[in-house]
Design an enzyme around this catalytic site. Structure first.
Site, PDB file in Angstrom:
ATOM      1  N   ASP A   1       5.161   3.804 -19.967  1.00  0.00           N
ATOM      2  CA  ASP A   1       3.793   4.951 -20.505  1.00  0.00           C
ATOM      3  C   ASP A   1       4.154   5.267 -18.607  1.00  0.00           C
ATOM      4  O   ASP A   1       3.251   5.947 -18.167  1.00  0.00           O
ATOM      5  CB  ASP A   1       2.538   3.786 -20.447  1.00  0.00           C
ATOM      6  CG  ASP A   1       0.902   4.337 -19.904  1.00  0.00           C
ATOM      7  OD1 ASP A   1       1.316   5.014 -20.635  1.00  0.00           O
ATOM      8  OD2 ASP A   1       0.310   3.892 -19.526  1.00  0.00           O
TER       9      ASP A   1
ATOM     10  N   ASN B   1       0.921   7.615 -13.629  1.00  0.00           N
ATOM     11  CA  ASN B   1       1.021   6.517 -13.249  1.00  0.00           C
ATOM     12  C   ASN B   1       2.209   6.349 -12.256  1.00  0.00           C
ATOM     13  O   ASN B   1       3.125   6.440 -12.252  1.00  0.00           O
ATOM     14  CB  ASN B   1       2.198   5.595 -14.101  1.00  0.00           C
ATOM     15  CG  ASN B   1       0.524   5.095 -15.023  1.00  0.00           C
ATOM     16  OD1 ASN B   1      -0.640   4.527 -14.422  1.00  0.00           O
ATOM     17  ND2 ASN B   1       1.258   4.601 -16.012  1.00  0.00           N
TER      18      ASN B   1
ATOM     19  N   ASP C   1       1.622   0.733 -11.642  1.00  0.00           N
ATOM     20  CA  ASP C   1       1.411   0.198 -12.776  1.00  0.00           C
ATOM     21  C   ASP C   1       2.683  -0.272 -14.269  1.00  0.00           C
ATOM     22  O   ASP C   1       2.862   0.679 -15.283  1.00  0.00           O
ATOM     23  CB  ASP C   1       0.025   1.305 -13.419  1.00  0.00           C
ATOM     24  CG  ASP C   1      -0.599   0.457 -14.513  1.00  0.00           C
ATOM     25  OD1 ASP C   1      -0.390  -0.585 -15.594  1.00  0.00           O
ATOM     26  OD2 ASP C   1      -1.682   1.428 -15.491  1.00  0.00           O
TER      27      ASP C   1
ATOM     28  N   LYS D   1       3.881   8.760 -17.127  1.00  0.00           N
ATOM     29  CA  LYS D   1       2.669  10.068 -17.090  1.00  0.00           C
ATOM     30  C   LYS D   1       2.552  10.022 -15.582  1.00  0.00           C
ATOM     31  O   LYS D   1       2.437   9.634 -15.002  1.00  0.00           O
ATOM     32  CB  LYS D   1       1.703   9.368 -18.357  1.00  0.00           C
ATOM     33  CG  LYS D   1       0.613   8.481 -17.537  1.00  0.00           C
ATOM     34  CD  LYS D   1      -0.475   7.738 -18.757  1.00  0.00           C
ATOM     35  CE  LYS D   1      -1.520   6.774 -17.878  1.00  0.00           C
ATOM     36  NZ  LYS D   1      -2.227   6.437 -19.000  1.00  0.00           N
ATOM     37  N   PRO D   2       1.664  11.345 -15.612  1.00  0.00           N
ATOM     38  CA  PRO D   2       1.931  11.786 -14.358  1.00  0.00           C
ATOM     39  C   PRO D   2       0.528  10.817 -13.402  1.00  0.00           C
ATOM     40  O   PRO D   2       0.988  10.345 -11.811  1.00  0.00           O
ATOM     41  CB  PRO D   2       0.910  13.012 -14.148  1.00  0.00           C
ATOM     42  CG  PRO D   2       1.456  13.419 -15.316  1.00  0.00           C
ATOM     43  CD  PRO D   2       1.966  12.379 -16.387  1.00  0.00           C
TER      44      PRO D   2
ATOM     45  N   TYR E   1       1.120  -1.040   0.084  1.00  0.00           N
ATOM     46  CA  TYR E   1       0.017   0.445  -0.060  1.00  0.00           C
ATOM     47  C   TYR E   1       0.613   1.140  -0.054  1.00  0.00           C
ATOM     48  O   TYR E   1       1.980   1.281   1.158  1.00  0.00           O
ATOM     49  CB  TYR E   1      -1.204   0.027   1.199  1.00  0.00           C
ATOM     50  CG  TYR E   1      -1.916   1.804   1.261  1.00  0.00           C
ATOM     51  CD1 TYR E   1      -2.303   2.182   0.276  1.00  0.00           C
ATOM     52  CD2 TYR E   1      -1.508   2.165   2.404  1.00  0.00           C
ATOM     53  CE1 TYR E   1      -3.333   2.923   0.634  1.00  0.00           C
ATOM     54  CE2 TYR E   1      -1.697   3.463   2.757  1.00  0.00           C
ATOM     55  CZ  TYR E   1      -3.141   3.860   1.187  1.00  0.00           C
ATOM     56  OH  TYR E   1      -3.480   5.012   1.549  1.00  0.00           O
ATOM     57  N   VAL E   2       0.635   1.940  -0.971  1.00  0.00           N
ATOM     58  CA  VAL E   2       1.876   3.452  -1.363  1.00  0.00           C
ATOM     59  C   VAL E   2       0.516   4.266  -0.824  1.00  0.00           C
ATOM     60  O   VAL E   2      -0.088   4.641  -1.358  1.00  0.00           O
ATOM     61  CB  VAL E   2       1.515   3.584  -2.217  1.00  0.00           C
ATOM     62  CG1 VAL E   2       2.988   5.386  -2.420  1.00  0.00           C
ATOM     63  CG2 VAL E   2       2.736   2.469  -2.737  1.00  0.00           C
TER      64      VAL E   2
END
Length: 275
Positions: free
Chosen positions: A107, A112, A125, A109-110, A61-62
């Site tokens: 991929d 992820n 991801d 991007k903000p 868990y982050v």
């Protein structure tokens, strides 16, 4: 519940848009990659379950929020914060790219990227990541997010490699400091100072190099990009002008000193001849 600990549960369900084969392929890719990685900016998979076509991935868990959510709420982010986040991302990309075989994320991007309360970045991801194959001419599947994806991700321009991730990171930095989503009109990455003149000319030059269409014109490694980001203030136009001015002044003073020394030697020789 046995460990009395919080976990994150990622649920992947089959829909009309993603058939069982694609879901399972991406899922197995993500699990296979994450299981053998260990880095402070990456999550770890704990377990996986499958039931009636629904896959559940249990992972660390982050605590925090995605940069996409932060952008949506607060708009453009402070330049120094973005540079700090980008340096952390360079560290994790360098880790991925130096595996055997290299892992290409594809991929970035903000949406992820998670930001923890302590300021640490977590890259999540891995459904589109792939392992680099030396003998492969190009990718078998073209994946990525429009606006952030490099030209070679659309196919026909060779295999994606570490420089693809550098393009993705450049587009991400651009979005974070300007608030302009490259996936929306005008569908292009402009010099950041056109949107905000107060932004760094040094950071602007770094971003433009990252998103060059030709991979050969980009930074060739995450380490090289990280070094540039750590010294982006030194790439400022005003800084470089000041440096050039100091070099010219040093040259003039050195020249004057040399002429004085030559004149002194000449005068000594003339004095000796007079004696």
């Amino acid at each position: 519940t046995k460990a009395n600990k919080q976990w994150a549960v990622k649920e992947i369900r089959q829909t009309k848009k993603n058939g069982a084969e694609i879901v399972q392929q991406n899922l197995m890719t993500e699990i296979g990659i994450l299981k053998k990685l260990e880095h402070e900016n990456l999550p770890q998979i704990i377990d996986i379950f499958e039931k009636n076509g629904t896959y559940l991935i249990i992972m660390n868990y982050v605590q925090g929020r995605t940069l996409k959510d932060i952008l949506y709420e607060r708009g453009p982010q402070p330049q120094d914060d973005v540079v700090n986040w980008a340096i952390q991302l360079c560290s994790v990309l360098d880790y991925l790219h130096t595996r055997e075989p290299a892992i290409i994320y594809r991929d970035l991007k903000p949406g992820n990227i998670m930001l923890r309360p302590d300021g640490r970045i977590i890259l999540i991801d891995f459904g589109t990541a792939r392992e680099y194959k030396d003998e492969q001419a190009e990718d078998t599947t073209y994946l990525g997010t429009k606006g952030y994806a490099a030209p070679e991700q659309y196919g026909g321009d060779g295999q994606t490699d570490a420089r693809t991730d550098i393009y993705n990171l450049g587009a991400t930095i651009y979005h974070l400091v300007t608030g302009k989503n490259p996936n929306k009109p005008p569908y292009e990455i402009r010099p950041i100072r056109e949107w905000d003149p107060s932004l760094s000319t040094g950071l602007e030059s770094i971003i433009l190099k990252c998103v060059a269409n030709n991979p050969a014109d980009r930074y060739q490694s995450a380490k090289e990009l990280q070094f540039a980001l750590e010294h982006y203030r030194e790439l400022e136009t005003s800084y470089l002008k000041d440096k050039r001015g100091k070099v010219r002044l040093f040259g003039l003073l050195s020249g004057a000193a040399l002429l004085a020394a030559i004149a002194g030697i000449g005068l000594n020789i003339y004095a000796d001849s007079l004696k």
